[in-house]
Design an enzyme around this catalytic site. Structure first.
Site: not given
Length: 313
Positions: A217, A244-247, A215, A280
């Site tokens: 970004g 929590a973007a990576g999760d 990932t 969010r």
């Protein structure tokens, strides 16, 4: 079905004007108590992305246990293999700045008591998926991967926090997911000291015969598999919180692969989900649902393959 073997936390999240430097105290305007933990986050992300999901983990016998599991239970994640133990429920202390970047300190608590033997409570089918992260004991991660391989499950490993992966574990994994920083740490463990994120991912994939998703970004994501480079842009959003973007990416990628989507389509689906999570605040509160992910992924797919336009003769 996706089985997630990993951590369960409560996140204490404070909004701050800027992230603190060493020795600095920064005043935050407010804080929130939000369910988190990489295992729990990824389980909820996979569930909201349309998969049937079971979570294997541990919580304490304290007041944080119920709120830590609340959104998972509401979403229909199977929690029958989550064990109550005599330790405090895991906690993450998270500061989020005005640009949405974060700084995180994690106290493992009950997550240190997670054991791979709890997987025996579940009855997966061949080619189901085991999703792993690195917030539970390393020996148990290896034992879980061996359990999965013996049952012909797909194994996806999110090597986060950053660090090496042993050859024994790498031999059991089908897909490794890392960010741009983590892939370099992963490469160092394999003796790769240069080549950048893209080059290191390609070399790890070639040497170990697995897919390596990275990932990036705002630049989206790439994945090397079988000598082929797949890529997806990020879905454009106004960034509020990247916690929590990576999760979310990991859970959505697992859900797409579990539904037998091709790697390129799965990468777009995951990139769309991870992007939406940045729009969010909070960890689990930011994870998008299937309808939102499908809509964003469709836009990314259209950018990759624009519809034919008629021309006037």
């Amino acid at each position: 079905m996706i089985i997630v073997f990993g951590s369960i936390n409560i996140d204490l999240v404070a909004r701050v004007p800027a992230l603190p430097r060493a020795g600095e105290t920064v005043a935050g305007s407010d804080y929130a108590l939000i369910p988190g933990g990489k295992g729990a986050n990824q389980a909820l992300a996979a569930r909201r992305a349309g998969a049937a999901v079971a979570l294997v983990g541990a919580v304490g016998r304290d007041g944080f246990a119920a709120p830590a599991l609340s959104l998972l239970a509401a979403a229909g994640v199977d929690l029958s293999a989550v064990a109550p133990v005599d330790a405090a429920t895991g906690v993450a202390f998270i500061a989020v700045d005005a640009a949405g970047e974060n700084q995180i300190v994690v106290a493992a608590g009950a997550n240190a008591a997670v054991r791979a033997t709890a997987l025996e409570r579940l009855a997966p089918a061949a080619r189901d998926t085991l999703l792993l992260q690195w917030e539970v004991p390393e020996a148990e991660i290896l034992a879980a991967a061996r359990w999965a391989r013996a049952r012909d499950l797909r194994v996806i490993l999110n090597r986060a926090p950053a660090g090496p992966v042993s050859p024994d574990l790498a031999a059991l994994v089908d897909v490794i997911v890392v960010n741009a920083h983590e892939v370099l740490a992963l490469g160092t463990g394999f003796g790769l000291v240069d080549g950048g994120a893209d080059g290191v991912a390609a070399e790890i994939s070639a040497r170990h015969g697995l897919a390596v998703a990275v990932t990036l970004g705002a630049e989206g994501a790439i994945c090397w598999a079988d000598g082929i480079r797949h890529e997806s842009p990020a879905y454009p959003v106004a960034v509020v919180d990247t916690t929590a973007a990576g999760d979310t990416f990991c859970g959505a990628l697992a859900a797409a692969l579990d539904r037998r989507r091709g790697l390129e389509t799965a990468l777009e689906f995951a990139a769309a989900a991870g992007s939406l999570a940045c729009s969010r605040p909070g960890a689990q509160t930011s994870i998008p649902d299937l309808a939102a992910i499908d809509a964003a992924a469709a836009i990314l797919a259209e950018q990759r393959n624009p519809p034919n336009r008629r021309t006037t003769p």
